[in-house]
Design a protein around this motif. Sequence first.
Motif, short mmCIF file in Angstrom:
data_model
loop_
_atom_site.label_atom_id
_atom_site.label_comp_id
_atom_site.label_asym_id
_atom_site.label_seq_id
_atom_site.Cartn_x
_atom_site.Cartn_y
_atom_site.Cartn_z
N SER A 138 35.77 32.81 66.15
CA SER A 138 34.51 33.19 65.51
C SER A 138 34.70 33.49 64.03
O SER A 138 33.94 33.03 63.18
CB SER A 138 33.91 34.40 66.23
N VAL A 139 35.75 34.26 63.73
CA VAL A 139 36.01 34.62 62.33
C VAL A 139 36.42 33.40 61.52
O VAL A 139 35.92 33.18 60.40
CB VAL A 139 37.10 35.71 62.25
N LEU A 140 37.29 32.57 62.06
CA LEU A 140 37.77 31.41 61.33
C LEU A 140 36.66 30.40 61.07
O LEU A 140 36.54 29.85 59.97
CB LEU A 140 38.92 30.75 62.10
N VAL A 141 35.83 30.14 62.09
CA VAL A 141 34.72 29.20 61.90
C VAL A 141 33.72 29.75 60.89
O VAL A 141 33.24 29.02 60.00
CB VAL A 141 34.04 28.91 63.25
N LEU A 181 31.10 28.36 57.37
CA LEU A 181 29.86 28.99 56.94
C LEU A 181 30.01 29.82 55.67
O LEU A 181 29.01 30.27 55.10
CB LEU A 181 29.30 29.87 58.06
N GLY A 182 31.25 30.03 55.24
CA GLY A 182 31.47 30.78 53.99
C GLY A 182 31.25 32.27 54.10
O GLY A 182 31.11 32.95 53.08
N VAL A 235 31.71 29.78 70.39
CA VAL A 235 31.48 30.29 69.04
C VAL A 235 30.33 29.52 68.39
O VAL A 235 29.43 30.12 67.79
CB VAL A 235 32.77 30.17 68.19
N PHE A 236 30.35 28.20 68.50
CA PHE A 236 29.25 27.41 67.95
C PHE A 236 27.94 27.68 68.68
O PHE A 236 26.87 27.65 68.08
CB PHE A 236 29.60 25.92 68.00
N ARG A 237 28.02 27.94 69.98
CA ARG A 237 26.81 28.29 70.72
C ARG A 237 26.18 29.55 70.14
O ARG A 237 24.95 29.62 69.95
CB ARG A 237 27.14 28.51 72.19
N ASN A 238 27.00 30.56 69.85
CA ASN A 238 26.48 31.79 69.29
C ASN A 238 25.90 31.58 67.90
O ASN A 238 24.87 32.16 67.54
CB ASN A 238 27.58 32.85 69.24
#
Length: 385
Positions: A196-199, A204-205, A249-252
């Motif tokens: 989550s943090v890395l993505v 997303l910046g 993570v992408f779902r969230n």
Amino acid sequence: MACSIKHSPLSITPSNFIPKRGYNNSNLGFLQLPSIPKTKINKKWDKKPLYISRIGKPLICKAYEAADKSQPLDVNIELPKQSKDVVSAQKVKISIYFATWWALNVVFNIYNKKVLNAYPFPWLTSTLSLATGSLIMLISWATRIAEFPKTDLEFWKTLFPVAVAHTIGHVAATVSMSKVAVSFTHIIKSGEPAFSVLVSRFLLGETFPLPVYLSLVPIIGGCALSAATELNFNMTGFMGAMISNLAFVFRNIFSKKGMKGKSVSGMNYYACLSIMSLLILTPFAIAMEGPQMWALGWQNAVSQIGPNFVWWVAAQSIFYHLYNQVSYMSLDEISPLTFSIGNTMKRISVIVSSIIIFQTPVRPVNALGAAIAILGTFIYSQSKQ
């Protein structure tokens, strides 16, 4: 409402009888008085109606101001504070949600693993879980047990990427559990915060406080230690859990971006998500495994297990829907931080119960890695807030 009319003494002249330009009844440009009996008025007024022209400032009307100069009353109304009984009832309600959520999740994982051991078709198993949940909600809507959600085309368009990510994550986790122990899958899935943090950071910046980044160290280290010391390590199972983490993570992310302002409840939102995921998954499940393989595998499983196998399949499908539904319902009652902590504790209950029930051999160093990873997940949930 009493009105006080403040003006200078009136002098009534013929010019007063003509309405002034720009004034009308709405702004009190002129006011016609009611007729007065001729016996009570002076003769010089008995031929023409009496008009009062607007002089100086507009007429001033003040609420609650009567002729005796009484002042408005200041009424301060204080709303009663929540009673202790209401707060206690809310705590009990949340506790019931958590206990139900964890119990249903443990039961699902146990039956899901039993089914996959006897019937190694994770694509069909995943499809049956979504199909059962969709059927349950369709019946609930038809019988009015649950309120039918009010949706539109825009709702389903924003739900589509969420459903794609949910489908991938669900199938990947099922594939993982078909190859490795349930405990190992959930140890790897406890590393979801790191994804989550890395993505969020690189795609997303978004930036996070330093404690959040530091909490990733025990998460990644604990998962690596547990994977390296796993007795029955399988690359397909490991990669399935990793892909599941990334997909969820992408779902969230898609869920947060696309569902802002929607008034669909948590239960109905997950129901709509299940229906769309089922439509997405079904053709891929047929292509990956196929009805012929399913039929042969089913006959083999029933011959080995007996009628109980049918109950196992039904139970894992029903409990999958129920535990997810309760988790989404919990989001309506608790904060994201509380939910994150509850999710961490859920993984502990699943790992411990699966090790006991399936008698999974665990090395001390493997257990240490799992403990470090879960502790890091707990620290992450605290630091992010």
